[in-house]
Scaffold this active site. Structure first.
Site, short mmCIF file in Angstrom:
data_model
loop_
_atom_site.label_atom_id
_atom_site.label_comp_id
_atom_site.label_asym_id
_atom_site.label_seq_id
_atom_site.Cartn_x
_atom_site.Cartn_y
_atom_site.Cartn_z
N ALA A 14 15.31 17.78 42.09
CA ALA A 14 14.60 16.66 42.73
C ALA A 14 13.69 15.92 41.76
CB ALA A 14 13.79 17.17 43.92
N PRO A 55 14.31 22.56 39.51
CA PRO A 55 13.85 23.23 40.72
C PRO A 55 14.94 23.43 41.77
CG PRO A 55 12.94 21.01 40.56
CD PRO A 55 13.57 21.32 39.24
N ASN A 56 14.88 24.61 42.37
CA ASN A 56 15.73 25.03 43.49
C ASN A 56 17.17 25.36 43.08
OD1 ASN A 56 13.70 24.78 45.59
ND2 ASN A 56 13.84 22.59 45.20
N GLU A 65 22.78 14.01 32.00
CA GLU A 65 22.29 14.35 33.35
C GLU A 65 23.47 14.76 34.23
OE1 GLU A 65 19.87 11.14 34.96
OE2 GLU A 65 20.25 11.84 37.00
N ASP A 106 9.82 10.71 29.96
CA ASP A 106 9.14 10.51 28.68
C ASP A 106 9.49 11.64 27.70
OD1 ASP A 106 8.03 8.21 29.67
OD2 ASP A 106 6.02 9.05 29.95
N HIS A 159 24.57 16.16 38.22
CA HIS A 159 24.25 16.51 39.61
C HIS A 159 25.49 17.06 40.26
CE1 HIS A 159 20.39 14.71 39.29
NE2 HIS A 159 20.95 13.66 38.73
N ILE A 160 25.31 18.15 40.98
CA ILE A 160 26.43 18.80 41.66
C ILE A 160 26.97 17.88 42.77
CG2 ILE A 160 27.03 20.77 43.13
CD1 ILE A 160 24.78 22.32 41.53
N SER A 161 26.04 17.33 43.55
CA SER A 161 26.44 16.46 44.66
C SER A 161 26.54 15.01 44.17
CB SER A 161 25.40 16.55 45.78
OG SER A 161 24.14 16.07 45.35
N HIS A 177 14.35 12.23 40.71
CA HIS A 177 13.97 11.04 41.48
C HIS A 177 12.47 10.73 41.38
CE1 HIS A 177 17.89 12.08 42.91
NE2 HIS A 177 17.45 13.19 43.46
N ASN A 231 20.41 19.39 34.76
CA ASN A 231 20.31 19.06 36.18
C ASN A 231 18.84 19.19 36.57
OD1 ASN A 231 20.27 18.78 38.92
ND2 ASN A 231 22.10 20.03 39.29
N ARG A 243 24.17 10.20 49.34
CA ARG A 243 23.18 10.95 50.13
C ARG A 243 22.00 10.05 50.53
NH1 ARG A 243 22.04 16.50 47.33
NH2 ARG A 243 21.09 16.85 49.39
N TYR A 279 26.09 22.18 47.91
CA TYR A 279 26.00 22.66 46.52
C TYR A 279 27.04 23.73 46.17
CZ TYR A 279 21.62 20.07 46.58
OH TYR A 279 20.69 19.07 46.69
N ARG A 325 21.82 28.17 48.84
CA ARG A 325 21.20 26.91 49.23
C ARG A 325 22.24 25.91 49.72
NH1 ARG A 325 19.34 22.45 44.76
NH2 ARG A 325 18.13 21.22 46.22
N ARG A 358 17.56 9.62 46.99
CA ARG A 358 18.29 10.29 45.90
C ARG A 358 19.09 9.31 45.05
NH1 ARG A 358 17.80 15.83 47.24
NH2 ARG A 358 17.68 16.08 49.48
C1 DHK Z 1 20.12 18.79 43.02
C2 DHK Z 1 18.94 18.74 43.72
O1 DHK Z 1 18.14 19.80 43.79
C3 DHK Z 1 18.54 17.52 44.44
O2 DHK Z 1 17.15 17.40 44.56
C4 DHK Z 1 19.15 16.27 43.85
C5 DHK Z 1 20.94 17.60 42.77
C6 DHK Z 1 20.65 16.44 43.67
C7 DHK Z 1 22.41 17.95 42.63
O3 DHK Z 1 23.25 17.38 43.29
O4 DHK Z 1 22.72 18.83 41.81
O5 DHK Z 1 18.87 15.17 44.67
#
Ligand code: DHK
Length: 142
Positions: A77, A10-11, A98, A87, A100-102, A80, A74, A107, A23, A18, A111
């Protein structure tokens, strides 16, 4: 020669627009194109998908148990919160890495925990969008 699935949750379709301070400026299309090119340079194939929907991500994870050597994921959210995604990952034999960009550990405290990390083969955090490339290299160079 193998095949990877690059999965974004998502997102992440909002990359580039964003919170660019967190990011970066690259769009998801940029990330996916670079990933395909890097995989191709090792004679690997890479398919890229993104969804904002937990159930759709779960279906794709199940389907990827056939025909893929690895999944780069990735989960946004859902990292978390999602026992259902955990599962799903635990239900397949294909390794999931897994990304994560950040740096999620720098943070907000919510997170810091990943529900998925215990069932993933590894975790790459805090390298920006380069993290996806590092994940590809970890699969193709083994
Ligand atoms: C991306 C998201 O959308 C956040 O909800 C995560 C992650 C971190 C990222 O760093 O790529 O907490």
């Amino acid at each position: 020669m193998g095949k990877l699935l690059l999965l974004n949750g998502p997102n992440l379709n909002r990359l580039g627009k964003r919170e660019p301070d967190i990011y970066g400026d690259e769009t998801l299309k940029d990330v996916e194109e670079k990933a395909k090119q890097l995989a191709a340079s090792y004679d690997w194939e890479l398919e890229a998908k993104q969804s904002n929907h937990e159930g759709e991500l779960i279906d794709w994870i199940h389907q990827a148990d056939q025909g893929y050597n690895g999944i780069i994921f990735n989960p946004g959210a859902y990292t978390h919160t999602s026992i259902a995604l955990r599962d799903a990952i635990a239900s397949i034999a294909v390794p999931v890495l897994e990304v994560h960009i950040s740096n999620i550990h720098q943070r907000e405290s919510f997170r810091h925990q990943s529900m998925l990390a215990p069932v993933c083969s590894g975790q790459i955090v805090g390298f920006g969008t380069k993290g996806y490339q590092l994940a590809i290299i970890s699969f193709v160079q083994t």
